[in-house]
Design a protein around this motif. Structure first.
Motif, PDB file in Angstrom:
ATOM      1  N   ARG A  18     -33.834  17.405  33.605  1.00 27.41           N
ATOM      2  CA  ARG A  18     -34.960  18.340  33.569  1.00 27.41           C
ATOM      3  C   ARG A  18     -36.297  17.638  33.759  1.00 27.41           C
ATOM      4  N   ASP A  19     -36.438  16.433  33.241  1.00 23.84           N
ATOM      5  CA  ASP A  19     -37.692  15.700  33.459  1.00 23.84           C
ATOM      6  C   ASP A  19     -37.934  15.479  34.949  1.00 23.84           C
ATOM      7  N   ASP A  20     -36.896  15.044  35.653  1.00 25.00           N
ATOM      8  CA  ASP A  20     -37.027  14.815  37.096  1.00 25.00           C
ATOM      9  C   ASP A  20     -37.289  16.127  37.832  1.00 25.00           C
ATOM     10  N   LEU A  21     -36.658  17.189  37.380  1.00 23.44           N
ATOM     11  CA  LEU A  21     -36.838  18.509  37.982  1.00 23.44           C
ATOM     12  C   LEU A  21     -38.292  18.962  37.885  1.00 23.44           C
ATOM     13  N   ILE A  22     -38.873  18.794  36.699  1.00 15.76           N
ATOM     14  CA  ILE A  22     -40.266  19.171  36.488  1.00 15.76           C
ATOM     15  C   ILE A  22     -41.181  18.301  37.334  1.00 15.76           C
ATOM     16  N   ALA A  23     -40.876  17.014  37.430  1.00 14.80           N
ATOM     17  CA  ALA A  23     -41.688  16.104  38.232  1.00 14.80           C
ATOM     18  C   ALA A  23     -41.649  16.485  39.709  1.00 14.80           C
ATOM     19  N   ARG A  24     -40.475  16.848  40.215  1.00 19.73           N
ATOM     20  CA  ARG A  24     -40.371  17.264  41.627  1.00 19.73           C
ATOM     21  C   ARG A  24     -41.147  18.552  41.870  1.00 19.73           C
ATOM     22  N   ALA A  25     -41.143  19.436  40.892  1.00 24.52           N
ATOM     23  CA  ALA A  25     -41.914  20.668  41.025  1.00 24.52           C
ATOM     24  C   ALA A  25     -43.402  20.346  41.155  1.00 24.52           C
ATOM     25  N   HIS A  26     -43.904  19.465  40.308  1.00 26.89           N
ATOM     26  CA  HIS A  26     -45.309  19.042  40.390  1.00 26.89           C
ATOM     27  C   HIS A  26     -45.626  18.489  41.775  1.00 26.89           C
ATOM     28  N   GLU A  27     -44.753  17.633  42.286  1.00 26.47           N
ATOM     29  CA  GLU A  27     -44.977  17.010  43.591  1.00 26.47           C
ATOM     30  C   GLU A  27     -45.055  18.055  44.697  1.00 26.47           C
ATOM     31  N   ARG A 214     -30.214  26.498  51.767  1.00 28.42           N
ATOM     32  CA  ARG A 214     -29.290  27.565  51.377  1.00 28.42           C
ATOM     33  C   ARG A 214     -27.883  26.997  51.157  1.00 28.42           C
ATOM     34  N   GLY A 215     -27.265  27.460  50.084  1.00 27.20           N
ATOM     35  CA  GLY A 215     -25.931  27.005  49.743  1.00 27.20           C
ATOM     36  C   GLY A 215     -25.918  25.848  48.760  1.00 27.20           C
ATOM     37  N   LYS A 216     -27.069  25.238  48.529  1.00 27.97           N
ATOM     38  CA  LYS A 216     -27.186  24.148  47.575  1.00 27.97           C
ATOM     39  C   LYS A 216     -27.832  24.662  46.292  1.00 27.97           C
ATOM     40  N   ARG A 217     -27.867  23.831  45.290  1.00 32.58           N
ATOM     41  CA  ARG A 217     -28.500  24.225  44.033  1.00 32.58           C
ATOM     42  C   ARG A 217     -30.002  24.386  44.237  1.00 32.58           C
ATOM     43  N   ASN A 218     -30.527  25.478  43.725  1.00 29.85           N
ATOM     44  CA  ASN A 218     -31.961  25.743  43.834  1.00 29.85           C
ATOM     45  C   ASN A 218     -32.704  25.086  42.679  1.00 29.85           C
ATOM     46  N   GLU A 219     -34.012  24.865  42.843  1.00 29.90           N
ATOM     47  CA  GLU A 219     -34.842  24.317  41.775  1.00 29.90           C
ATOM     48  C   GLU A 219     -36.287  24.734  42.018  1.00 29.90           C
ATOM     49  N   PRO A 220     -37.136  24.676  40.970  1.00 35.47           N
ATOM     50  CA  PRO A 220     -38.501  25.196  41.081  1.00 35.47           C
ATOM     51  C   PRO A 220     -39.320  24.630  42.235  1.00 35.47           C
ATOM     52  N   ALA A 221     -39.107  23.379  42.618  1.00 33.37           N
ATOM     53  CA  ALA A 221     -39.875  22.797  43.727  1.00 33.37           C
ATOM     54  C   ALA A 221     -39.745  23.619  45.003  1.00 33.37           C
ATOM     55  N   TYR A 222     -38.613  24.312  45.140  1.00 33.60           N
ATOM     56  CA  TYR A 222     -38.368  25.058  46.381  1.00 33.60           C
ATOM     57  C   TYR A 222     -39.154  26.372  46.455  1.00 33.60           C
ATOM     58  N   THR A 223     -39.889  26.696  45.397  1.00 31.49           N
ATOM     59  CA  THR A 223     -40.790  27.843  45.463  1.00 31.49           C
ATOM     60  C   THR A 223     -41.716  27.715  46.663  1.00 31.49           C
ATOM     61  N   ALA A 224     -42.101  26.494  46.972  1.00 24.26           N
ATOM     62  CA  ALA A 224     -43.013  26.252  48.089  1.00 24.26           C
ATOM     63  C   ALA A 224     -42.427  26.707  49.420  1.00 24.26           C
ATOM     64  N   VAL A 262     -52.454  21.577  33.186  1.00 26.66           N
ATOM     65  CA  VAL A 262     -51.076  21.156  33.351  1.00 26.66           C
ATOM     66  C   VAL A 262     -51.002  19.640  33.273  1.00 26.66           C
ATOM     67  N   SER A 263     -50.198  19.152  32.355  1.00 27.69           N
ATOM     68  CA  SER A 263     -50.047  17.714  32.195  1.00 27.69           C
ATOM     69  C   SER A 263     -48.712  17.260  32.749  1.00 27.69           C
ATOM     70  N   LYS A 264     -48.597  15.971  32.966  1.00 27.52           N
ATOM     71  CA  LYS A 264     -47.321  15.429  33.424  1.00 27.52           C
ATOM     72  C   LYS A 264     -46.289  15.579  32.315  1.00 27.52           C
ATOM     73  N   PRO A 265     -45.016  15.698  32.671  1.00 24.36           N
ATOM     74  CA  PRO A 265     -43.984  15.848  31.651  1.00 24.36           C
ATOM     75  C   PRO A 265     -44.011  14.691  30.671  1.00 24.36           C
ATOM     76  N   ALA A 266     -43.853  15.019  29.398  1.00 20.16           N
ATOM     77  CA  ALA A 266     -43.848  13.976  28.372  1.00 20.16           C
ATOM     78  C   ALA A 266     -42.586  13.146  28.486  1.00 20.16           C
ATOM     79  N   ASP A 267     -42.624  11.959  27.936  1.00 19.51           N
ATOM     80  CA  ASP A 267     -41.445  11.109  27.912  1.00 19.51           C
ATOM     81  C   ASP A 267     -40.517  11.627  26.831  1.00 19.51           C
ATOM     82  N   THR A 268     -39.459  12.276  27.265  1.00 16.23           N
ATOM     83  CA  THR A 268     -38.515  12.875  26.312  1.00 16.23           C
ATOM     84  C   THR A 268     -37.165  12.187  26.398  1.00 16.23           C
TER      85      THR A 268
END
Length: 273
Positions: A18-27, A214-224, A262-268
């Motif tokens: 999830r940390d990487d997912l959030i980071a990719r969304a930011h990017e 299409r056909g792969k797992r979706n994630e928030p970054a793909y909103t773009a 919006v801040s960068k994801p915390a180190d979790t």
């Protein structure tokens, strides 16, 4: 800035990253996400994800697929859970006649209970509607007659009449990766016709990844990707669509701080899901 107004970050598809997912969304310029509840009895899992990240909020509700197993949960319970500062929406609730995983009367009962909770709290109801246009339109019109409630049709894949009825009643319409599919000409025509101030974008991740994913797992970054197709469909720039859909999001999801920093994801790493 873009907002993924509907995703499911609590799903096991995202465990361990999830940390990487959030980071990719930011990017990708996606700086806010709403992770949507599908089972009230598993709301704690949804809330845990929202509490972990500054830029993730959540909803509380029962998906129509689970309307039978969670039948009888009163609006008062939803209203109480919605008091948490991270809860910014009710749902998702609605009608799904394509899969019919729950009795239709249970789906309608659940939808009306969620509408009551949305009306009481002032939080937007996230509506799931599939192959149920006539019944959905009738319920929305009937319930609006009892008192206004904010709402949106999420992951829109229904007909033009329902879209126009929803807008006429004051609802918003959100488009997912379905908008980008080659055979979605009718959906794109509807997206082109609707008022600009009623449009939102989403992923419904992990489902419905847009072209060319299409056909792969979706994630928030793909909103773009979906936003880019919406911009092309309406003949405007991606920047204009980003600004418009984000403005629309804050107008509808009014509990989200409008000037959220919006801040960068915390180190979790010590306890990340």
């Amino acid at each position: 800035m873009l907002v993924d107004s509907h995703c499911h970050l609590d799903f096991p598809d995202f465990d361990g990253e999830r940390d990487d997912l959030i980071a990719r969304a930011h990017e990708a310029g996606v700086d806010l996400m709403v992770t949507i509840c599908t089972r009230i009895r598993k709301f704690d899992q949804v809330l845990a994800v929202a509490e972990q990240y500054d830029n993730v909020y959540c909803s509380v509700g029962t998906h129509p697929h689970q309307a039978g197993e969670e039948r009888g949960i009163p609006a008062s319970e939803i209203i109480e859970l919605a008091k948490h500062p991270k809860v910014v929406a009710i749902g998702e609730a609605g009608l799904d006649y394509f899969y019919d995983k729950a009795p239709r009367d249970a789906q309608e009962e659940g939808l009306r209970i969620h509408i009551a909770a949305a009306r009481e709290t002032g939080l937007p109801l996230v509506i799931h509607s599939r192959d149920a246009d006539d019944d959905m339109a009738a319920i929305l019109e009937d319930e609006m007659g009892k008192g206004f409630f904010p709402a949106l049709l999420h992951c829109f894949s229904s007909g033009r009449d329902l879209a126009l009825k929803a807008v006429d009643l004051g609802l918003y319409v959100s488009f997912s990766g379905i908008l980008t599919f080659k055979r979605s000409e009718d959906i794109r025509a509807i997206a082109k016709e609707l008022p600009a101030d009623r449009l939102l974008v989403e992923t419904d991740a992990p489902y419905l990844a847009p072209q060319p994913r299409r056909g792969k797992r979706n994630e928030p970054a793909y909103t773009a990707m979906t936003a880019a197709v919406l911009a092309e469909t309406r003949g405007v720039s991606p920047e204009e669509i980003a600004a418009q859909t984000t403005d629309n999001f804050f107008r509808l999801f009014s509990k989200v701080p409008k000037h959220l920093k919006v801040s960068k994801p915390a180190d979790t790493s010590a306890g990340a899901a």
